[in-house]
Scaffold this motif. Structure first.
Motif, short mmCIF file in Angstrom:
data_model
loop_
_atom_site.label_atom_id
_atom_site.label_comp_id
_atom_site.label_asym_id
_atom_site.label_seq_id
_atom_site.Cartn_x
_atom_site.Cartn_y
_atom_site.Cartn_z
N VAL A 52 1.14 -1.32 0.08
CA VAL A 52 -0.01 0.07 0.06
C VAL A 52 0.90 1.21 -0.18
O VAL A 52 0.32 2.22 -0.71
N GLY A 53 1.79 1.20 0.78
CA GLY A 53 3.26 2.45 0.53
C GLY A 53 3.15 3.04 -1.03
O GLY A 53 3.22 3.60 -0.90
N ARG A 56 0.30 4.49 -2.05
CA ARG A 56 0.27 5.85 -1.77
C ARG A 56 1.49 6.95 -2.29
O ARG A 56 0.69 8.36 -2.21
N PHE A 68 0.63 11.03 8.61
CA PHE A 68 -0.16 9.56 9.51
C PHE A 68 -0.69 10.33 10.71
O PHE A 68 -0.77 9.20 11.29
N ARG A 79 -4.05 8.07 2.46
CA ARG A 79 -3.93 6.45 3.22
C ARG A 79 -5.07 5.79 2.54
O ARG A 79 -4.77 4.72 2.24
N ALA A 105 0.34 -3.69 4.06
CA ALA A 105 0.33 -2.36 4.92
C ALA A 105 0.01 -2.48 5.97
O ALA A 105 0.07 -3.66 6.68
N THR A 106 -0.15 -1.48 7.07
CA THR A 106 -0.36 -1.43 8.28
C THR A 106 -1.11 -1.61 9.09
O THR A 106 -1.21 -2.58 10.71
N ASN A 107 -1.96 -1.95 8.08
CA ASN A 107 -3.52 -2.52 8.66
C ASN A 107 -4.41 -2.20 10.64
O ASN A 107 -4.22 -3.53 11.11
N ARG A 112 -10.18 -0.64 10.35
CA ARG A 112 -9.02 -1.40 8.60
C ARG A 112 -9.40 -1.87 8.40
O ARG A 112 -9.99 -3.45 7.14
N PHE A 166 11.05 9.48 11.07
CA PHE A 166 10.09 8.28 10.73
C PHE A 166 9.99 7.85 12.33
O PHE A 166 8.23 7.23 12.57
N ARG A 169 6.67 9.35 12.76
CA ARG A 169 5.59 8.57 11.95
C ARG A 169 5.24 6.94 12.81
O ARG A 169 4.16 6.92 13.36
O1 F6P Z 1 5.26 3.29 6.71
C1 F6P Z 1 4.50 2.70 6.83
C2 F6P Z 1 3.79 2.55 5.66
O2 F6P Z 1 4.32 1.34 5.39
C3 F6P Z 1 4.09 3.61 4.46
O3 F6P Z 1 4.75 3.59 3.71
C4 F6P Z 1 2.07 3.32 4.10
O4 F6P Z 1 1.36 4.29 3.68
C5 F6P Z 1 1.76 2.15 4.46
O5 F6P Z 1 2.00 2.39 5.86
C6 F6P Z 1 0.03 1.54 4.51
O6 F6P Z 1 -0.56 1.07 5.32
P1 F6P Z 1 -1.70 1.65 5.89
O7 F6P Z 1 -2.38 2.82 5.14
O8 F6P Z 1 -2.17 0.82 6.55
O9 F6P Z 1 -1.38 3.27 6.56
#
Ligand code: F6P
Ligand code: ATP
Length: 443
Positions: A52-53, A56, A68, A79, A105-107, A112, A166, A169
């Protein structure tokens, strides 16, 4: 869409699986996703990661930490759009026959995950959440320095500033992050939670064969530094004659290689690192290993024996062409899938090497002394070589290959013992006893 059986249990009626990564940034999600994808593809299971990164970045190429922040509406919208685009592409890919899609992705929120679950399961695709949870601050900072400061998100920026951003973030994510089933209301989900890089794992409601296989692979991963060394046996008497297979002794030069191998290994491994040596059960690999220091553990694996050439065992390529011309042509046509009469194909070898790969993932420093086809298959796993290419890779005799897994790939170092040997590489169509020169570009 019907899918071919591939010998590892994936068949037309089998499930399609979406592996949904979960976890704070810099927890190794992409690392795990890449490894799972590589492993599955090596086993001929169509697998693809949707990061997903990357989606994005088309809309927010270099966001700072505040992008974020959950209160940043613009950030939230972008996002969400990125996640929707990735899931849409994944669903398309499943329609075209994909078997294991990985949503990277982080989900990190329940909402989510609920959305992902609803959207994907609606299409009849099984969902398995894989969470990496890790609170080791030093490890996380190491991950940030290793891979995040060089990410396209921070291209052209000072690494220290990037690391700090980071970290911020991550702080934003921490404000909303819920570990899976933390509140006890995600009990119905199928999930694997890996804590502190495998020190503890929780497995919930794993359903079928392929899911359990993926889970078993993932719980065997570790990130301690280590290398894998690969060598073919020393030149054999049958190599000299250009005959395949058999169980021959080493040639004079092959013996020379066996005597030189301890030095070659010591120089590459170092004196103080423990090493385990795996050979096949055939004379030529055991003989090649026999001068190695006694304090190295040695183990013989039947699974490391050379590809079985069936009725062609012991023949030269010219003899094979004369006796079985159709087979000779068929093998050149599709070397990966061609199975010798009464013997094996490269595909068969990969399947029997699967426990070796699993054990390699669990292990630290290992030296494997095996055979041309087997080393090609193991090398293909680490270096992500395509099935069409792997059976043609040149793997010269009397050469030690060192493979060192890194965050997103494998480093390779090759050391020649400088002891002459015949070439056993064969080009398409050729029946030469010893092809010389061997083309550049392989191992
Ligand atoms: O660093 C966090 C990351 O990998 C971002 O690059 C990316 O936008 C995001 O996670 C994707 O995951 P989510 O959309 O769940 O935040
Ligand atoms: P992001 O959310 O920003 O995309 P990520 O969670 O995908 O981050 P990776 O890019 O995969 O993180 O981080 C790679 C680093 O994570 C590597 O240095 C790797 O050694 C390390 N790593 C691998 N597995 C784990 C794990 N289970 N826990 C913590 N770190 C890990």
């Amino acid at each position: 869409m019907p899918r071919k059986t591939n010998g590892v249990g994936v068949q037309a009626e089998d499930a399609q699986i979406c592996v949904v990564m979960v976890g704070l940034p810099a927890r190794g999600k992409s690392y795990i996703a890449q490894k799972a994808q590589r492993y599955l593809r090596w086993l001929s299971i169509p697998a693809r990661t949707f990061n997903v990164g990357n989606y994005r970045r088309t809309d927010a190429p270099q966001p700072t930490a505040d992008f974020f922040d959950m209160n940043n509406a613009e950030g939230e919208r972008k996002r969400r759009a990125a996640a929707e685009a990735a899931v849409a592409d994944m669903l398309q890919w499943f329609k075209s026959g994909g078997v294991v899609g990985i949503l990277d992705a982080t989900n990190s929120t329940k909402e989510r995950r609920q959305w992902v679950m609803d959207t994907i399961s609606k299409e009849g695709i099984e969902v398995i959440f894989v969470e990496s949870k890790c609170d080791d601050e030093a490890l996380i900072m190491g991950n940030i320095r290793d891979v995040k400061t060089t990410s396209p998100d921070y291209k052209g920026q000072d690494p220290e500033t990037a690391a700090l951003d980071f970290r911020n973030r991550i702080r934003n994510y921490e404000k909303i992050y819920k570990s899976i089933n933390e509140d006890g209301d995600e009990n119905d989900y199928t999930y694997l939670k890996v804590m502190d890089v495998g020190k503890q794992v929780i497995i919930n409601r794993i359903q079928d064969y392929l899911q359990s296989r993926i889970v078993y692979y993932l719980i065997n991963l570790h990130i301690r530094p280590r290398s894998v060394w690969l060598s073919r046996h020393g030149e054999s008497m049958l190599n000299l004659e250009g005959r395949i297979g058999g169980d021959a002794a080493l040639s004079y030069r092959g013996e020379e290689y066996a005597r030189k191998l301890p030095d070659l290994v010591r120089q590459s491994v170092g004196d103080d690192r423990p090493l385990t040596v795996w050979t096949s059960t055939l004379k030529r690999t055991i003989a090649t290993a026999r001068h190695l220091p006694k304090h190295y553990n040695q183990l013989q694996w039947k699974a490391l024996d050379e590809l079985d050439a069936g009725v062609c065992d012991g023949l030269t390529y010219q003899e094979i062409k004369d006796r079985y011309p159709d087979d000779f042509a068929a093998r050149d046509d599709d070397k990966y899938n061609y199975r010798y009469r009464g013997g094996e194909s490269y595909r068969d070898v990969v399947i029997r090497l699967e426990p070796i790969i699993m054990e390699l993932e669990r292990s630290e420093d290992i030296l494997i002394i095996s055979h041309q086809a087997v080393i090609r298959c193991i090398y293909a796993y680490f270096m992500q070589k395509d099935q069409e290419d792997s059976p043609w890779l040149p793997v010269p005799l009397h050469t030690l290959i060192k493979l060192t897994p890194r965050a997103y790939g494998t480093d390779e170092e090759k050391t020649s013992a400088n002891i002459k040997a015949v070439s056993t590489w064969r080009g398409k169509g050729s029946t030469a006893k010893h092809e010389d020169p061997v083309p550049e570009g392989g191992i």
